[in-house]
Enzyme design. Structure first.
Site, PDB file in Angstrom:
ATOM      1  CG  HIS A 140      43.798 -34.722 -43.029  1.00  0.00           C
ATOM      2  ND1 HIS A 140      43.684 -33.701 -42.122  1.00  0.00           N
ATOM      3  CD2 HIS A 140      44.260 -35.788 -42.327  1.00  0.00           C
ATOM      4  CE1 HIS A 140      44.070 -34.118 -40.931  1.00  0.00           C
ATOM      5  NE2 HIS A 140      44.429 -35.391 -41.024  1.00  0.00           N
TER       6      HIS A 140
ATOM      7  CB  CYS B 165      49.140 -32.460 -39.451  1.00  0.00           C
ATOM      8  SG  CYS B 165      50.621 -32.942 -38.560  1.00  0.00           S
TER       9      CYS B 165
ATOM     10  CG  ASN C 273      40.795 -34.774 -39.604  1.00  0.00           C
ATOM     11  OD1 ASN C 273      41.285 -33.826 -39.015  1.00  0.00           O
ATOM     12  ND2 ASN C 273      41.331 -35.972 -39.592  1.00  0.00           N
TER      13      ASN C 273
ATOM     14  NE  ARG D 292      44.877 -36.449 -32.920  1.00  0.00           N
ATOM     15  CZ  ARG D 292      45.419 -36.512 -34.128  1.00  0.00           C
ATOM     16  NH1 ARG D 292      46.331 -35.640 -34.509  1.00  0.00           N
ATOM     17  NH2 ARG D 292      45.017 -37.429 -34.996  1.00  0.00           N
ATOM     18  CG  ASP D 293      43.894 -34.768 -37.067  1.00  0.00           C
ATOM     19  OD1 ASP D 293      44.744 -33.862 -37.146  1.00  0.00           O
ATOM     20  OD2 ASP D 293      43.825 -35.696 -37.888  1.00  0.00           O
TER      21      ASP D 293
ATOM     22  CG  HIS E 285      43.256 -40.169 -40.133  1.00  0.00           C
ATOM     23  ND1 HIS E 285      42.914 -39.963 -38.805  1.00  0.00           N
ATOM     24  CD2 HIS E 285      43.876 -39.034 -40.522  1.00  0.00           C
ATOM     25  CE1 HIS E 285      43.312 -38.763 -38.436  1.00  0.00           C
ATOM     26  NE2 HIS E 285      43.907 -38.174 -39.463  1.00  0.00           N
TER      27      HIS E 285
END
Ligand code: HMG
Ligand code: MG
Length: 300
Positions: A212, A243, A252, A15-16, A210
């Site tokens: 990055h 993002c 990430n 996803r990310d 989370h």
């Protein structure tokens, strides 16, 4: 210094990691990635987003992807999750057979507006029925708070804002609050201050981090989180990611780098590093990019 014995890794690469890729990725390539991650021992995998295809075209196939994943035999302990910003997203996610969903808010107004087209207050109002409906369906909900250590539009973000959004999401029923350094600007002592404040209000087992890795601070920040007892950590294989609404935000924290560090510290993850590296090699070959993981590059 006491460290946890086990860490639960939430693999967000599909996803990310893929949401911001410029070239379109075939659903079969996403399936290959996810199956490789499962084979490597990943048990919590964020696979897609039920968002507007105009906003994030790369996630437009999430319903098809999740249906294929959940309607074919799968490892009994694997949890597939997806982002659901509103009721429509949740309803589509439920129809596809998703195991878990996540709502995503921000600690800064600027990022909230750019990312989900509403204010922080409006986002909480929007998430309230989403979380309630998910609970009716016995679907666990994660809650993200973005920009906890800095915002691409506003710079410094007051800690009170982070605390407010995190507490609201927790109060509404999110079982885990994932604290996002969306643009990877945070440094260790700042991370420590932020986490110590949050820990006064939310039990440690309900928090996740989370990071990055834009400024190369992610592993240092993870070490602080571990020292404070946090055992839920998000990362993306091959350091994929970024993002679309945070210009300059790079990938990430790479799962390979995280696993290497944790195993080196005697902390178990359930993940097989060589198989994880294989997953990272496969997807970066498909995308024709180099893995943004030091460990992956060192071991290949
Ligand atoms: P909006 O414009 O406020 O909503 O979007 P709307 O209700 O006015 O709808 C606008 C259009 O979107 C309409 O289509 C709707 O049908 C459609 P149109 O009439 O223009 O053709 N729509 C939807 N389509 C599919 N699924 C849906 C859906 N809802 C509306 N669920 C919305 C609000 C949130 C939908 C929009 O702003 C959006 O999709 N934003 C994308 C946000 C996103 O995915 N961002 C990246 C993920 S967050 C992230 O990466 C940070 C994180 O990793 C943590 C960190 O690092 O900090 C989690
Ligand atoms: Mg992110």
């Amino acid at each position: 210094m006491p460290y946890p014995k086990h860490v639960s890794i939430i693999e967000v690469g599909p996803r990310d990691g893929l949401q911001n890729e410029a070239t379109s990725i075939h659903v079969d390539d996403k399936l290959t990635l996810i199956h490789d991650l499962v084979a490597a021992g990943c048990r919590r995998i964020e696979v897609g987003s039920f968002v507007s295809a105009k906003w994030v075209p790369q996630m437009a196939d999430s319903a098809a992807l999740v249906s294929q994943l959940t309607h074919s035999p799968k490892h009994p302990n694997v949890i597939y999750s997806a982002l659901t910003p509103n009721l429509r997203g949740l309803e589509d996610a439920i129809a596809s057979g998703i195991d878990e969903v996540a709502v995503f808010g921000a600690a800064s107004e600027g990022f909230s507006q750019k990312n989900i087209n509403c204010s922080i207050a409006e986002s909480i109002a929007r998430f309230t029925p989403v979380i309630a409906l998910a609970k009716q369906h016995n679907i666990p909900v994660r809650g993200y708070v973005s920009t906890v250590l800095g915002c691409p539009y506003e710079g410094d973000v007051p800690l009170e804002n982070v605390l407010y959004v995190a507490r609201e999401l927790y109060r509404l029923g999110c079982y885990e609050i994932s604290l996002g350094d969306t643009i990877g600007v945070g440094t260790p002592l700042q991370t420590q201050r932020m986490l110590e404040t949050l820990l006064l209000h939310i039990p440690v087992k309900h928090l996740a981090v989370h990071f990055h890795n834009t400024y190369g601070q992610a592993l240092a920040n993870v070490l602080i989180a571990l020292q404070l007892g946090i055992t839920n950590i998000d990362s993306a294989v091959a350091g994929l990611g970024g993002c679309p609404y945070a210009t300059g935000a790079s990938g990430n924290l790479a799962t390979e780098d995280l696993v290497y560090m944790l195993h080196g510290m005697g902390i178990s993850t359930g993940i097989d590093l060589p198989k994880l590296i294989h997953a990272g090699q496969q997807i970066t070959n498909t995308l024709n990019i180099t893995p943004a993981s030091n460990v992956n590059r060192a071991l290949c």
